[in-house]
Design a protein around this motif. Structure first.
Motif, PDB file in Angstrom:
ATOM      1  N   TYR A 130       0.825  -1.216   0.000  1.00 46.60           N
ATOM      2  CA  TYR A 130       0.000   0.000   0.000  1.00 46.60           C
ATOM      3  C   TYR A 130       0.859   1.266   0.000  1.00 46.60           C
ATOM      4  CZ  TYR A 130      -3.757   3.222   1.319  1.00 46.60           C
ATOM      5  OH  TYR A 130      -4.657   4.261   1.347  1.00 46.60           O
ATOM      6  N   TYR A 133       2.838   3.026  -3.073  1.00 40.64           N
ATOM      7  CA  TYR A 133       2.188   4.077  -3.880  1.00 40.64           C
ATOM      8  C   TYR A 133       2.991   5.374  -3.860  1.00 40.64           C
ATOM      9  CZ  TYR A 133      -1.221   7.952  -4.289  1.00 40.64           C
ATOM     10  OH  TYR A 133      -1.872   9.114  -4.597  1.00 40.64           O
ATOM     11  N   TYR A 134       3.621   5.667  -2.743  1.00 44.08           N
ATOM     12  CA  TYR A 134       4.364   6.915  -2.617  1.00 44.08           C
ATOM     13  C   TYR A 134       5.708   6.857  -3.338  1.00 44.08           C
ATOM     14  CZ  TYR A 134       0.848   7.600   0.968  1.00 44.08           C
ATOM     15  OH  TYR A 134      -0.358   7.702   1.618  1.00 44.08           O
ATOM     16  N   SER A 217     -10.377   5.496  -5.879  1.00 46.47           N
ATOM     17  CA  SER A 217      -9.116   5.117  -5.248  1.00 46.47           C
ATOM     18  C   SER A 217      -7.953   5.720  -6.032  1.00 46.47           C
ATOM     19  CB  SER A 217      -8.969   3.594  -5.187  1.00 46.47           C
ATOM     20  OG  SER A 217      -7.660   3.233  -4.812  1.00 46.47           O
ATOM     21  N   HIS A 219      -4.881   5.627  -5.092  1.00 48.73           N
ATOM     22  CA  HIS A 219      -3.807   4.631  -5.074  1.00 48.73           C
ATOM     23  C   HIS A 219      -3.901   3.727  -6.308  1.00 48.73           C
ATOM     24  CE1 HIS A 219      -2.924   5.834  -1.007  1.00 48.73           C
ATOM     25  NE2 HIS A 219      -2.002   4.902  -0.869  1.00 48.73           N
ATOM     26  N   THR A 220      -5.119   3.301  -6.608  1.00 53.29           N
ATOM     27  CA  THR A 220      -5.330   2.432  -7.760  1.00 53.29           C
ATOM     28  C   THR A 220      -5.014   3.156  -9.061  1.00 53.29           C
ATOM     29  OG1 THR A 220      -7.029   1.133  -6.637  1.00 53.29           O
ATOM     30  CG2 THR A 220      -7.066   1.123  -9.052  1.00 53.29           C
ATOM     31  N   SER A 223      -1.189   4.347  -9.512  1.00 54.57           N
ATOM     32  CA  SER A 223      -0.285   3.202  -9.646  1.00 54.57           C
ATOM     33  C   SER A 223      -0.451   2.531 -11.010  1.00 54.57           C
ATOM     34  CB  SER A 223      -0.541   2.195  -8.527  1.00 54.57           C
ATOM     35  OG  SER A 223      -0.297   2.782  -7.273  1.00 54.57           O
ATOM     36  N   LEU A 249      -0.847  -3.863  -4.238  1.00 50.85           N
ATOM     37  CA  LEU A 249      -1.413  -2.579  -3.813  1.00 50.85           C
ATOM     38  C   LEU A 249      -2.923  -2.562  -4.006  1.00 50.85           C
ATOM     39  CD1 LEU A 249       0.077   0.914  -4.500  1.00 50.85           C
ATOM     40  CD2 LEU A 249      -2.342   0.502  -4.851  1.00 50.85           C
ATOM     41  N   THR A 253      -5.853  -2.195  -0.826  1.00 51.83           N
ATOM     42  CA  THR A 253      -6.789  -1.091  -0.609  1.00 51.83           C
ATOM     43  C   THR A 253      -8.066  -1.553   0.080  1.00 51.83           C
ATOM     44  OG1 THR A 253      -7.722  -1.381  -2.829  1.00 51.83           O
ATOM     45  CG2 THR A 253      -5.927   0.217  -2.594  1.00 51.83           C
TER      46      THR A 253
END
Length: 303
Positions: A130, A133-134, A217, A219-220, A223, A249, A253
């Motif tokens: 997770y 992502y950064y 999301s 993140h989704t 990425s 990832l 989530t």
């Protein structure tokens, strides 16, 4: 005079203008509107100043890196500002509707159903997936810059920025805090994370001032955009590394209760929308900035 704004600069400035307008629009019900407006104005000045410096020093690495840094640093500042902005626009969140959609699709609450798979090792692995992502966008940018592919870097930067800003618009339109808050009363147990994993979770929770960021999301979406660009730019080694990381990832989530499944579906759709919109919008902003899109950036050493 040689134009000093590139498409990424213009995209960020336009988004800051949009947010500034929303801050003013919410003035009657949002006591934070002045500080929000000042924040967006300060970021706009920083973007303009960095772009002007980049142009003044010519094709130098120092000006290029300063401009990229100003743009990248603006992202978390904008993100954290959205909490106060959304609170002034929406009296409530849309979690009830998102929960209902998930339940209608699956017949269960996915985060509750996933409890049967919880174990400390899986929780630790997915927590690291997770937070990757950064670092995923950073890794792609570093690879392109290290290879001197500055033109490709600008294209990738524009697409990823667009994906971020579209996800922020999603938060503004459909604010939601996610199942870790709304469905906690249905969860029969914790995620069984180690003290170190719990420290990571607490740190993320403290750093993210905007909690209404579930739908879509980001993140989704971001990425998957990075995975797409790694494939498109034929960075095969990075692409091979990113496939399992991004897969983990996406699973994390929901497993970690940050997102509803519908958030992830919306994030995937947002990736497709960004891929479709980015080339045309970049061409349009290239014309607006007076820079031919075919122009490739080259950087020399300042020594």
């Amino acid at each position: 005079m040689r134009p000093f704004l590139n498409p990424s600069d213009l995209l960020t400035l336009l988004f800051l203008v949009l947010l500034s307008g929303l801050a003013v629009f919410s003035a009657l019900v949002n006591p934070a509107w002045v500080s929000l407006f000042a924040t967006y104005a300060a970021l706009a000045v920083a973007i303009l100043a960095a772009a002007l410096y980049r142009t003044r020093v010519g094709p130098s690495k120092k000006g290029f890196y300063l401009s990229v840094a100003a743009t990248v640093i603006s992202l978390p500042i904008i993100f954290n500002s959205l909490g106060a902005l959304i609170a002034g626009i929406h009296p409530t969140t849309f979690d009830t509707q998102l929960i209902a959609i998930d339940h209608a699709i699956f017949g269960v609450h996915p985060t509750v159903w996933l409890e049967r798979f919880i174990n400390p090792l899986l929780t630790g692995l997915l927590q690291f997936a997770y937070i990757s992502y950064y670092f995923i966008p950073l890794s792609l940018g570093v690879v392109l810059i290290a290879k001197g592919r500055f033109g490709e870097f600008e294209e990738v930067l524009f697409g990823i920025l667009l994906c971020f800003y579209l996800s922020y618009i999603g938060y503004l339109l459909v604010p939601a805090i996610g199942p870790r808050f709304t469905l906690s009363h249905l969860q029969t147990g914790g995620l069984q994370g180690s003290p170190f994993i719990e420290m990571i979770q607490d740190t993320l929770n403290a750093l993210e001032k905007n909690k209404t960021d579930a739908f879509p999301s980001g993140h989704t979406a971001v990425s998957l955009m990075c995975l797409y660009y790694a494939w498109k730019e034929r960075e095969n080694k990075l692409f091979a590394v990113l496939i399992p990381v991004v897969t983990g990832l996406l699973i994390s989530t929901v497993y970690l209760r940050y997102h509803y499944v519908i958030d992830v579906i919306a994030g995937i759709a947002l990736t497709g929308l960004t891929i479709a919109l980015a080339p045309g919008l970049r061409r349009l902003l290239s014309v607006a900035s007076g820079r031919p899109q075919a122009e490739r950036t080259s950087c020399r050493d300042d020594s």
